[in-house]
Design an enzyme around this catalytic site. Structure first.
Site, PDB file in Angstrom:
ATOM      1  CB  THR A  92      -3.030 -25.763  71.944  1.00 18.43           C
ATOM      2  OG1 THR A  92      -2.736 -26.491  70.770  1.00 18.43           O
ATOM      3  CG2 THR A  92      -2.892 -24.202  71.642  1.00 18.43           C
ATOM      4  NE  ARG A 129      -1.429 -31.796  58.403  1.00 20.98           N
ATOM      5  CZ  ARG A 129      -0.965 -32.233  57.057  1.00 20.98           C
ATOM      6  NH1 ARG A 129      -1.445 -31.464  56.148  1.00 20.98           N
ATOM      7  NH2 ARG A 129      -0.004 -33.212  57.055  1.00 20.98           N
ATOM      8  CD  GLU A 130      -9.913 -33.140  64.440  1.00 23.91           C
ATOM      9  OE1 GLU A 130     -10.985 -33.409  63.849  1.00 23.91           O
ATOM     10  OE2 GLU A 130      -9.718 -32.317  65.433  1.00 23.91           O
ATOM     11  CG  ASN A 190      -2.568 -23.712  64.969  1.00 20.87           C
ATOM     12  OD1 ASN A 190      -1.995 -24.235  64.175  1.00 20.87           O
ATOM     13  ND2 ASN A 190      -3.242 -24.342  66.048  1.00 20.87           N
ATOM     14  CB  CYS A 216      -6.498 -26.126  66.025  1.00 19.28           C
ATOM     15  SG  CYS A 216      -6.270 -27.649  66.809  1.00 19.28           S
ATOM     16  CB  VAL A 219      -3.545 -34.262  71.212  1.00 18.35           C
ATOM     17  CG1 VAL A 219      -1.804 -34.271  71.591  1.00 18.35           C
ATOM     18  CG2 VAL A 219      -3.729 -33.237  70.068  1.00 18.35           C
ATOM     19  CG  PHE A 268       3.058 -28.360  65.264  1.00 18.82           C
ATOM     20  CD1 PHE A 268       2.742 -26.894  65.331  1.00 18.82           C
ATOM     21  CD2 PHE A 268       4.245 -28.441  65.965  1.00 18.82           C
ATOM     22  CE1 PHE A 268       3.609 -26.121  66.202  1.00 18.82           C
ATOM     23  CE2 PHE A 268       5.147 -27.626  66.695  1.00 18.82           C
ATOM     24  CZ  PHE A 268       4.603 -26.482  66.771  1.00 18.82           C
ATOM     25  NE  ARG A 275     -13.573 -31.208  68.038  1.00 22.49           N
ATOM     26  CZ  ARG A 275     -12.378 -31.538  68.864  1.00 22.49           C
ATOM     27  NH1 ARG A 275     -12.088 -31.046  70.080  1.00 22.49           N
ATOM     28  NH2 ARG A 275     -11.668 -32.610  68.402  1.00 22.49           N
TER      29      ARG A 275
HETATM   30  C1  UDX Z   1      -4.674 -27.672  62.281  1.00 23.42           C
HETATM   31  C2  UDX Z   1      -3.249 -27.505  62.069  1.00 23.42           C
HETATM   32  O1  UDX Z   1      -2.992 -27.630  60.642  1.00 23.42           O
HETATM   33  C3  UDX Z   1      -2.490 -28.103  62.967  1.00 23.42           C
HETATM   34  O2  UDX Z   1      -1.027 -28.228  62.882  1.00 23.42           O
HETATM   35  C4  UDX Z   1      -2.968 -28.076  64.522  1.00 23.42           C
HETATM   36  O3  UDX Z   1      -2.202 -28.982  65.362  1.00 23.42           O
HETATM   37  C5  UDX Z   1      -4.208 -28.125  64.729  1.00 23.42           C
HETATM   38  O4  UDX Z   1      -5.078 -27.530  63.517  1.00 23.42           O
HETATM   39  P1  UDX Z   1      -6.847 -29.245  61.801  1.00 23.42           P
HETATM   40  O5  UDX Z   1      -7.614 -28.505  62.497  1.00 23.42           O
HETATM   41  O6  UDX Z   1      -6.645 -30.742  61.825  1.00 23.42           O
HETATM   42  O7  UDX Z   1      -5.046 -28.800  62.036  1.00 23.42           O
HETATM   43  O8  UDX Z   1      -7.044 -29.067  59.986  1.00 23.42           O
HETATM   44  P2  UDX Z   1      -6.202 -28.334  58.779  1.00 23.42           P
HETATM   45  O9  UDX Z   1      -5.956 -29.467  58.004  1.00 23.42           O
HETATM   46  O10 UDX Z   1      -5.253 -27.513  59.237  1.00 23.42           O
HETATM   47  O11 UDX Z   1      -7.374 -27.420  58.223  1.00 23.42           O
HETATM   48  C6  UDX Z   1      -7.780 -26.542  59.087  1.00 23.42           C
HETATM   49  C7  UDX Z   1      -9.095 -25.678  58.615  1.00 23.42           C
HETATM   50  O12 UDX Z   1      -8.739 -24.931  57.584  1.00 23.42           O
HETATM   51  C8  UDX Z   1      -9.992 -26.657  57.858  1.00 23.42           C
HETATM   52  O13 UDX Z   1     -11.504 -26.050  58.077  1.00 23.42           O
HETATM   53  C9  UDX Z   1      -9.705 -26.657  56.319  1.00 23.42           C
HETATM   54  O14 UDX Z   1     -10.920 -26.847  55.614  1.00 23.42           O
HETATM   55  C10 UDX Z   1      -9.413 -25.067  56.587  1.00 23.42           C
HETATM   56  N1  UDX Z   1      -8.640 -24.832  55.021  1.00 23.42           N
HETATM   57  C11 UDX Z   1      -7.317 -25.332  55.136  1.00 23.42           C
HETATM   58  C12 UDX Z   1      -8.787 -23.890  53.874  1.00 23.42           C
HETATM   59  O15 UDX Z   1     -10.081 -23.472  54.097  1.00 23.42           O
HETATM   60  N2  UDX Z   1      -8.119 -23.952  53.044  1.00 23.42           N
HETATM   61  C13 UDX Z   1      -6.622 -24.237  53.109  1.00 23.42           C
HETATM   62  O16 UDX Z   1      -5.940 -23.994  52.108  1.00 23.42           O
HETATM   63  C14 UDX Z   1      -6.374 -25.380  53.872  1.00 23.42           C
END
Ligand code: UDX
Length: 454
Positions: free
Chosen positions: A124, A157-158, A211, A263, A12, A155, A330
């Protein structure tokens, strides 16, 4: 152009520092880790984040971005101080605020006298944290330094942090003093995004609610996938069709083994914890987390059933990171799944395009391979856990010929069951039809009698 200090140079903090510098602001990033600061100062990005290194280097070279371990140096000119330190999960599921407290106290001790500095909480943090940071600053300041606290949850995403930072859907700013929120809003003006100004606690809650809602969508579609599997429906088409409803929308409806990362699991648990402490009964959040945990167990059970037991079997694991385009492990489903496979007596050979260096420490006793083919060679099954693009373009005929048994369990529905069957694989996805190898016809599934009176 503004003078900005960013405290905490993780995902972040670095994203925030690099993008604000790119907009022409003078930014100084602070981290307590001297080695990290040294690397950053040389323009070397310590985290895997597409596009970040380039923008970092560009701004370090242009002199708009510097790094330090010293609060005095970071704050001497800063008009804004962003707190971007981590808030890891505490022992009961609540957010651990240790690093935030330390950062707030240190900022308070070094606030420049004679003017106001706006302290921006970007990590957060649970509702109430803005008040906490304000109180800690108040305890530490000396002379005539003044401050205001603004909550500005991120917000990002990685894997797409730079793009998300450059194109936010909205910017949320919470404050007791509206002029402070408006001052932070000026930093975001170049992004042309809607700006929502609220009080501190509402801004903090918006992050948890966003989230938790996204996590709920994922657990919802995973529950539907489970039912699809039992009733012979295809969750991919169900997702697509319900997503076309404008009231529902298409995002975060990909069924699979569930969510991981830094997250969703942490924030959903923290919200559950806060709700329980506040005497609210967070039954939906509990279900969301239960369904997510169950996804990992049922993936291992599926492998176990298909192989007639796991003891002595060789399993190739494709993908370790919690999602593609990151090396982050993580709360990655792969960790739980691999540990369970090993405890059932299986041997694991893993491949991931980015996360293997991090995984070596966490997963002793498994083999790491240089590509997906090497992992599949001699295996009884492939377990696909992360949907890296690299896995989409593989020569699956070659994979088939290398395996001891051509079993592939796809935790992300990356492949098509009919194509896999036609290649001779015994294939199972999540909530998709079972197609027998070579025949190409759906397997007779025992469909529960749904029409009454028949
Ligand atoms: C998330 C939020 O999107 C972001 O806004 C916040 O600031 C941090 O947390 P991130 O953890 O980087 O971001 O990943 P994201 O792309 O949102 O995916 C999170 C998890 O959900 C992943 O494990 C992904 O595989 C899973 N996922 C996502 C699903 O299983 N199905 C989906 O349709 C979308």
């Amino acid at each position: 152009m503004a003078k900005i200090a960013v405290v905490g140079c993780g995902y972040v903090g670095l994203g925030t520092a690099a993008v604000f510098a790119d907009l022409g602001n003078q930014v100084i990033g602070l981290d307590v880790d001297a080695t990290r600061v040294e690397r950053l100062q040389a323009g070397d990005c310590p985290i895997f984040e597409p596009g970040l290194e380039e923008i970092l280097l560009r701004n370090v070279q242009a002199g708009r971005l510097r790094f330090t371990t010293e609060y005095a140096e970071a704050l001497v000119e800063a008009e804004f101080a962003f707190i971007c330190v981590s808030t890891p999960m505490g022992p009961h599921g609540g957010a651990n605020m240790r690093y935030v407290r330390q950062a707030a106290r240190s900022i308070g001790q070094h606030l420049a006298p004679g003017r106001r500095t706006i302290v921006v909480n970007k990590s957060t943090m649970p509702p109430g944290s803005g008040d906490l940071v304000g109180a800690l600053l108040g305890e530490e300041i000396s002379q005539d330094a003044r401050y205001a606290v603004v909550a500005n949850p991120e917000f990002l995403r990685e894997g797409t942090a730079v793009q998300d930072m450059l194109h936010p859907d909205r910017v949320v700013l919470g404050a007791t003093d509206r002029t402070a929120a408006e001052a932070v809003a000026t930093l975001y003006q170049p992004f042309n995004a809607p700006i929502v100004i609220t009080n501190l606690r509402t801004a903090e809650m918006i992050k948890y609610a966003a989230n938790a809602f996204l996590a709920t969508r994922i657990s919802f579609i995973n529950e539907i996938a489970h039912i699809c599997e039992a009733l012979g429906a295809d969750v991919r088409q169900v997702s697509q069709a319900i997503g076309l409803d404008k009231r529902i929308g298409p995002h975060f409806l990909n069924a699979g083994i569930g969510f991981g990362g830094s997250c969703f699991p942490k924030d959903a648990q923290a919200l559950e914890y806060m709700a329980a402490v506040a005497d609210c009964y967070p039954q939906l959040l509990r279900a969301v987390l239960d369904i997510n945990r169950a996804g990992r167990r049922s993936f291992v059970s599926k492998l176990d059933r298909m192989l007639g037991g796991l003891d002595g079997r060789v399993i190739a694991v494709w993908g370790l990171a919690f999602k593609p385009n990151t090396d982050d492990l993580r709360e990655a489903p792969a960790l739980d799944i691999i540990r369970e496979l090993i405890s059932c007596g299986a041997q694991v050979k893993a491949y991931d395009p980015a996360a293997m260096p991090n995984a070596r420490e966490l997963l002793p006793g498994i083999g790491f391979c240089s590509d997906p083919y090497e992992a599949a060679a001699g295996a009884d099954a492939v377990a696909l856990i992360t949907e890296w693009n690299e896995f989409k373009g593989l020569d699956l005929g070659r994979v088939h010929s290398l395996m001891r048994r051509a079993v592939l369990v796809d935790g992300r529905n990356l492949y098509d069951p009919y194509e896999m069957a036609s290649l001779g694989f015994t294939y199972r996805g999540v909530g998709v039809p079972v197609v027998e190898a070579l025949e190409g016809e759906p397997e007779e599934v025992e469909v529960q009698q749904l029409v009454s009176g028949d």
